[in-house]
Design an enzyme around this catalytic site. Structure first.
Site, PDB file in Angstrom:
ATOM      1  CB  SER A 108      12.802  11.010   8.205  1.00 39.82           C
ATOM      2  OG  SER A 108      13.413   9.906   7.458  1.00 39.82           O
ATOM      3  CG  HIS A 253      12.359   7.914  -2.090  1.00 37.13           C
ATOM      4  ND1 HIS A 253      12.484   7.244  -0.855  1.00 37.13           N
ATOM      5  CD2 HIS A 253      13.493   8.640  -1.418  1.00 37.13           C
ATOM      6  CE1 HIS A 253      12.982   6.708   0.154  1.00 37.13           C
ATOM      7  NE2 HIS A 253      13.506   8.043  -0.188  1.00 37.13           N
TER       8      HIS A 253
END
Length: 360
Positions: A108, A253
């Site tokens: 990330s 998500h």
């Protein structure tokens, strides 16, 4: 009890026991009513496996390839933020576990170790997840740093023009650490309205104007292939092909954005049909069992990505916990393949599952 954890749910309980409530709620929570959060898991239960018998399954091979890279199993690590909240070794521990298991980690951009540190901690194939920031120069610098550090693909998150309403984080007044990749580029020290500091940060920094036209700009600044994460419909899948994406990740998500959007497994086949084999399709969201992975492969996914299970393992047992979660899911998948009569992932076909709408 950690040595006795025999499934992902038990690792989740171990994580709950060791994490502060604010951090556990951050990792586990979804948006608003959390309908989609529940559906991501429940929808898998409505898909039935149809096994074949009298097949030679004395050798099971779960290996596959992703963008030409060989991995030991069709299970990758999804991009999740702030691993240091789960364990001091954070993304370094996660990366080492992925390398040990010979699979791909997607780091990330909101990681708590610098992307260069993660790249240097072990030798492995890894991808880099990118948010598009209002200051495009920030996004460009992250992409360039990732490419210099040997990352092999960009995973563009496409479903966050604004942050979903995560009510647990609001109530807990979530405080986020500084994102190491953004030091000197963006500050996480934003003024909150008394709720989640992550929501305030996202409002200040993320670019709500991101559109399909911007994919050309992203392709112009890197030689890395670009996967688009957040696709849930036939039309968006078709557009992804048109703009030259290298792959699609069917994702909502982790049910943290738009509540009452569909579970990912329920729309996977629609996206696969739209693509028509032009691009690889991957899936994340709701994976908790090897049978879930089997079902996703049968419906056309090339591989899956797991997020929360990895965090649970990291919180419970650090690097060893991540490794054990990955191996647990791999072993469950191998067993499902054997019992369903599929010696390799290529043998898993649409005929091996029956969905709710299929005729008997």
């Amino acid at each position: 009890m950690a040595a006795e954890a025999v499934n992902v749910k038990e690792f989740q309980e171990l994580a709950r026991q060791v994490l502060p409530k604010m951090h556990y709620d951050f990792y586990t929570g979804g948006a608003e009513d959390q309908y989609t959060l529940k559906e991501n898991e429940e929808a898998f239960k409505r898909i039935i496996i149809q096994p074949r018998v009298l097949v030679d399954v004395s050798g099971i091979d779960p290996s596959t390839t992703v963008l030409g890279f060989n991995i030991s199993m069709p299970i990758m690590i999804a991009p999740t933020s702030m691993h240091k909240l789960a364990n001091p070794e954070g993304e370094l521990a996660t990366a080492r576990a992925a390398a040990t298991c010979n699979t791909i980690m997607v780091l990330s951009s909101s990681s708590t170790y610098r992307l260069e540190e993660v790249a240097a901690c072990c030798n492995a194939v890894r991808f880099f997840q990118l948010f598009m920031y209002k200051e495009r120069g920030v996004s460009a610098k992250l992409v360039q740093r990732a490419e210099r550090s040997g990352y092999k693909a960009i995973v563009l998150t496409a479903d966050t023009p604004r942050l979903g309403r995560r009510e647990a984080d609001i109530k807990n007044k979530l405080i986020i650490p500084e994102f190491e990749n953004l030091k000197g580029l963006l500050s996480t020290n934003v003024v909150s309205d008394g709720g989640s500091s992550l929501a305030a940060y996202a409002k200040e920094t993320q670019d709500a104007s991101l559109s399909w036209e911007d994919i050309a700009w992203l392709k112009s600044i890197t030689n890395m292939p670009i996967l688009i994460k957040g696709i849930l419909t036939h039309d968006d899948a078709t557009r992804a092909v048109e703009v030259g994406a290298a792959g699609i990740i069917v994702s909502n998500h982790g049910a943290r954005q738009l509540d009452y959007s569909p579970s990912t497994i329920s729309v996977l086949e629609e996206v696969v049909h739209a693509i028509g084999g032009k691009l690889p399709v991957f899936l994340d969201g709701g994976i908790r069992r090897g049978t879930d992975i089997f079902k996703a492969l049968a419906l056309g996914a090339k591989a899956v990505l797991v997020g929360r299970p990895v965090i649970y393992g990291l919180a419970a047992m650090g690097e060893d916990g991540v490794r054990r979660v990955l191996e647990l899911l791999k072993n469950e998948l191998e067993l499902a393949m054997a019992l369903a009569g599929c010696p390799s992932v290529e043998d898993i076909t649409r005929s091996h599952v029956r969905t709710k709408t299929a005729k008997l």
